[in-house]
Design a protein around this motif. Structure first.
Motif, PDB file in Angstrom:
ATOM      1  N   LEU A 103      -7.703   5.515   2.951  1.00  0.00           N
ATOM      2  CA  LEU A 103      -7.953   4.121   3.324  1.00  0.00           C
ATOM      3  C   LEU A 103      -8.288   3.975   4.803  1.00  0.00           C
ATOM      4  O   LEU A 103      -8.641   2.877   5.248  1.00  0.00           O
ATOM      5  N   VAL A 156       0.835  -1.208   0.000  1.00  0.00           N
ATOM      6  CA  VAL A 156       0.000   0.000   0.000  1.00  0.00           C
ATOM      7  C   VAL A 156       0.870   1.257   0.000  1.00  0.00           C
ATOM      8  O   VAL A 156       0.607   2.216  -0.734  1.00  0.00           O
ATOM      9  N   LYS A 186      -5.242   1.286   7.675  1.00  0.00           N
ATOM     10  CA  LYS A 186      -4.579   0.975   6.405  1.00  0.00           C
ATOM     11  C   LYS A 186      -3.750   2.135   5.876  1.00  0.00           C
ATOM     12  O   LYS A 186      -2.710   1.934   5.248  1.00  0.00           O
TER      13      LYS A 186
END
Length: 701
Positions: free
Chosen positions: A155, A94, A159
Motif C-alpha cells: 500500500l 488496515v 498506508k
C-alpha cells in the motif's frame, strides 16, 4: 475615610499593575508565535533534527573484456512506521485486515520465526506506536522485491508503513582470482589494491538525509530533505579473467604440490606493459592458500634472474661479447674469505663462453665477470643497474610497492665481496614486478614499458579518462647487446637449465633462478630456497612476459627454479598458445566492446523506463515515440532525437540489432548482418533515398 481611600488606592494600583503585566505576557506570546514563530520553530527543529550521510553507490571494477571483478550488492534494513496515518486510521483497520497474511508471508520468506511469532512481534510494534520499528536487517534485493508486494506493505509508505533503508556490500564475484590486486573496500580498516588506488573515482560523492528525533531517542527520515549522492565511476582494468584463471590455477597447483610458503606469477603484455594477470598466493595456518599479500610488489634478493642485468652491463660496455671465454672453476671460487658456489654442478669443460655460463646459470661465471671488469670501479657497474631503473619502483598503479635497494660504495654494508655477489642476484633487493619489467624490455626490442592495471575510468558506460601505454626508456641498450642477450635467453631453453621445459610448438626465451634466502635471525640454516623463472614467449615474436617466483618451505626436497617455477611458466605459456591457435590469430589480447556498458540508440519510452528503474540522472528527454541516441554530459544521460526521414534509409548507427532490424525492414530494405553487438557501420548512409528491393549491410561490434 482617609485610611479607607488609601487602602483602595493601593488595591487599584496593584490591579492595574497585574493587568498590565498580563497584557505584556499576551503581547510577548503573540510576538513569539506570530512575529518570531518561524525563527523559533527552525531553532526547535535544529535541536531535534540532524543530517546523516548517504553513501553513494560505489563504482564497479571490470576486467578488460567486461566481466565484473568487484561490485556492490544492495542490501536493505526493513523498518515499519507504526504511527503512519494509514495504519492508525479507522482504529487500525488496515493493520488488522493484513496482520495474518503479512505474518504468513514473512514467516515463509525468512524462515526465522513462525507465523504466530511474527504476528505477536507486529502487534507489539503497533501498540508501541514505534515510528521506526526494526523488522529485519540485511535483506537481499530479491527478498526486498518480494516484501514490496506483501499485504499491507504494497500500500506504500504512508498506508503500509514500510521503510526500506538501502546499503551495499562489496563482493568479488570471482573470489580468489586477482583478489589482492583488485583489493577490498573496507569500512573500518584500510582498503588495498585497486579499490584503494582509485578510491576517489569509485566512491562517488556522499549525499545527506535529514533525520528527526522522536520519542526514545530514535531518528526517522524527514521526507523532501534528501541530498542525493552521486554514484561512483567504474574502472575497466587490463586484467583478463581467462588469463587470470590460467595463471592462478598453474601457480596454485605447484604451491600445493610443494607445500610452498608463498608465490607470485605475473603476466605482462609485451608491447603495452598491460598486466593481463597477476596471482599472489600465501600459505595460511590451516594449510590452505589465499591471496593474502601482493608478493609481486615485495622486494627481496632475486637470485639468478638478476644475471640478465649483469650480462647487459658487461656487453654494453664492450668489455666482452657473448663468445668471450670465462672459467667456471668447477663451481667454486674464492673471493677474500668468502666462496662463490654454483647452485648446480656443471660437468664437462670449465672454460666456456659467457653465453654458455649464462645458460648454465653459473654464479662463478657472473661473479668473475663483475670482479674482473668492475673491481676497480664498482660504481660503474652500479650506474648501469640504475640506468635499467632497478633502483626505482615501477610506478604501477597500486599502493604498497616495495622500495628496491641497489648498493653503492657509499653504502654502510658495502664490502670487497659485495660486487661479485650482486652479479648473481645477492646483496640487492628488487621485486618480481621489476624483474618482469626488465625482461619485458628485452622482449620489446629494448623499449621499457611502465606496467599498469587500468585501461579507463567510465561513467554510465562512457570513457571519462583513458590510460595509455607509457614508455620509460626508449632503449635499455644497443641493438648489438640486445641481440646477444636475446640469444642467451633462448639458449637457456636449448642448452641450459631450462632445456627440459622446451616445447616443439613455439620457442621460449627465459632464465631460471634458485636463491637461498635468509629466515630472520636463523639466517640460512633452514635451507629455504626461492625458485624463480622469468622470460617471454614466443621468442621470435614476443607477446607476453611472465615471471614466476615461489618461496619454498624449509628443507624442501625440490627447489630448483627449473623444477618449481619453470613448470608454472610452461603451463601458462602452453594454455595461452593453445588459445591463440584455436582463435587462428596471433597470440595477443584483443580489446572487445563490453556491450553491458554501451549506450545504444533506441525508443525514448524504453530508455525512460530503464533510466527510471535504475534511478539514473536524466537530462533532456524528447517525446515518447521518438528514436533517440543516449549521450552522457554533465553527469547526466541526455536523450537526443534521431531524425528518421520517410522514404530514406534510417540512420541505425549505435543501435542494437533488434531496433536496427525493425527500422530497416519497415523501410523496405533487405538486411545483411555481420558481427554482434551494436551497429558500427551501415553500407547505405542514413538519409539516402531508398530504391526498389535494395539491400543494406550492417556491421556490428
Amino acid at each position: 475615610m482617609d485610611v479607607k481611600k488609601d487602602i483602595l488606592w493601593r488595591v487599584y494600583l496593584c490591579l492595574i499593575g497585574m493587568a498590565l503585566f498580563g497584557v505584556a505576557i499576551l503581547v510577548k506570546v503573540f510576538y513569539i508565535q506570530q512575529v518570531k514563530g518561524n525563527y523559533w520553530r527552525s531553532m526547535a527543529d535544529s535541536l531535534h533534527t540532524s543530517y546523516v550521510a548517504l553513501d553513494a553507490e560505489r563504482g564497479t571494477i571490470f576486467s578488460e573484456e567486461g566481466r565484473m571483478l568487484s561490485t556492490s550488492i544492495p542490501y536493505f534494513d526493513i523498518r515499519i512506521d507504526f504511527a503512519a496515518d494509514g495504519l492508525r486510521d479507522k482504529k487500525g483497520k488496515v493493520f488488522e485486515e493484513n496482520l495474518d497474511s503479512l505474518s504468513l508471508c514473512l514467516a515463509n520468506t525468512f524462515n526465522d520465526r513462525t507465523k504466530n511469532e511474527y504476528k505477536t512481534l507486529l502487534r507489539e510494534g503497533y501498540k508501541s506506536k514505534d515510528r521506526y520499528f526494526l523488522l529485519k536487517r540485511d535483506v537481499p534485493f530479491n527478498q526486498y522485491q518480494a516484501l514490496r508486494s506483501f499485504p499491507m506493505f504494497r500500500l506504500g509508505k504512508n498506508k503500509g508503513g514500510m521503510i526500506a533503508e538501502p546499503k551495499s556490500k562489496r563482493i568479488n564475484p570471482f573470489k580468489l582470482l586477482a583478489n589482492r590486486t583488485i583489493g577490498l573496500a573496507r569500512e573500518n580498516s584500510q582498503s588495498v589494491g585497486l579499490e584503494r588506488t582509485y578510491n576517489e573515482y569509485l566512491k562517488g560523492v556522499t549525499g545527506k538525509r535529514l533525520m528527526r528525533r522522536i520519542a526514545g531517542g530514535t531518528y526517522v527520515p524527514v521526507d523532501g530533505y534528501d541530498i542525493e549522492p552521486e554514484n561512483g565511476r567504474d574502472i575497466v582494468t587490463t586484467l583478463d579473467v581467462n588469463m587470470q584463471d590460467i595463471v592462478e590455477s598453474a601457480l596454485y597447483k605447484m604451491m600445493v604440490a610443494n607445500e610452498a610458503e608463498h608465490g607470485t606469477c605475473i603476466l605482462m603484455e609485451v608491447k603495452t606493459g598491460k598486466i593481463k594477470a597477476i596471482a599472489n598466493l600465501g600459505r595460511q595456518p590451516d594449510g590452505s592458500y589465499w591471496e593474502d599479500m601482493n608478493y609481486a610488489l615485495q622486494v627481496g634478493e632475486p637470485g639468478s634472474t638478476f644475471k640478465l642485468a649483469t650480462v647487459i652491463t658487461v656487453l654494453e660496455d664492450k668489455y666482452a661479447t657473448m663468445n668471450t671465454m670465462v672459467n667456471m672453476e668447477n663451481g667454486r671460487w674464492q673471493v677474500g674469505r668468502r666462496t662463490v658456489f654454483d647452485s648446480e654442478p656443471h660437468p664437462g669443460p670449465q672454460l666456456v663462453t659467457i653465453k654458455h655460463a649464462f645458460e648454465l646459470s653459473s654464479n662463478v661465471g657472473m661473479a668473475k665477470l663483475a670482479y674482473q671488469y668492475y673491481g676497480r670501479q664498482p660504481n660503474n657497474f652500479v650506474n648501469h643497474l640504475k640506468k635499467l631503473r632497478l633502483d626505482q619502483s615501477t610506478g604501477i598503479d597500486l599502493v604498497g610497492e616495495g622500495k628496491p635497494v641497489i648498493k653503492t660504495t657509499a653504502s654502510k654494508t658495502w664490502s670487497n665481496t659485495t660486487l661479485p655477489w650482486m652479479a648473481f642476484g645477492y646483496e640487492v633487493l628488487v621485486s618480481p614486478l621489476q624483474t618482469c619489467m626488465l625482461y619485458n624490455a628485452v622482449a620489446n626490442n629494448g623499449k621499457m614499458m611502465k606496467p599498469y592495471l587500468v585501461n579507463s575510468i567510465q561513467e554510465f558506460g562512457q570513457v571519462v579518462k583513458k590510460f595509455e601505454p607509457t614508455v620509460l626508456i626508449d632503449s635499455i641498450c644497443s641493438q648489438s647487446t640486445l641481440k646477444q642477450v636475446q640469444a642467451m635467453l633462448e639458449g637457456v631453453m636449448i642448452d641450459g637449465t631450462g632445456k627440459k621445459l622446451r616445447t616443439p610448438y613455439y620457442s621460449i626465451a627465459a632464465k631460471t633462478g634458485t636463491a637461498l634466502v635468509a629466515n630472520g635471525n636463523r639466517g640460512y640454516a633452514d635451507k629455504i630456497y626461492q625458485s624463480s623463472f622469468a622470460g617471454y614467449f614466443p621468442a621470435k615474436d614476443p607477446q607476453y612476459t611472465c615471471v614466476v617466483v615461489i618461496k619454498n618451505k624449509p628443507h624442501a626436497l625440490r627447489f630448483y627454479g627449473a623444477s618449481i617455477a619453470g613448470p608454472v611458466f610452461r603451463e601458462v605459456a602452453d594454455k595461452l598458445y593453445a588459445m591463440a591457435v584455436e582463435k587462428q590469430k596471433p597470440m595477443q589480447a584483443t580489446l572487445q566492446l563490453d556491450t553491458l556498458l554501451a549506450l545504444k540508440n533506441g525508443r525514448s519510452n524504453e530508455w525512460k523506463e530503464i533510466l527510471t528503474t535504475l534511478r539514473l540522472p536524466v537530462g533532456a528527454t524528447p517525446a515518447n515515440n521518438s528514436w533517440v541516441s543516449a549521450k552522457v554530459a554533465d553527469k547526466k544521460i541526455n536523450l537526443n532525437t534521431v531524425a528518421q526521414e520517410k522514404g530514406a534509409v534510417p540512420d541505425v548507427t549505435g543501435m542494437g540489432l533488434k531496433d536496427a532490424l525493425y527500422l530497416l525492414e519497415n523501410a523496405g530494405l533487405r538486411v545483411v548482418i555481420k558481427g554482434a553487438g551494436k551497429v558500427k557501420t551501415q553500407s547505405l548512409p542514413g538519409g539516402t533515398k531508398i530504391g526498389n528491393e535494395q539491400t543494406i549491410v550492417i556491421e556490428l561490434s
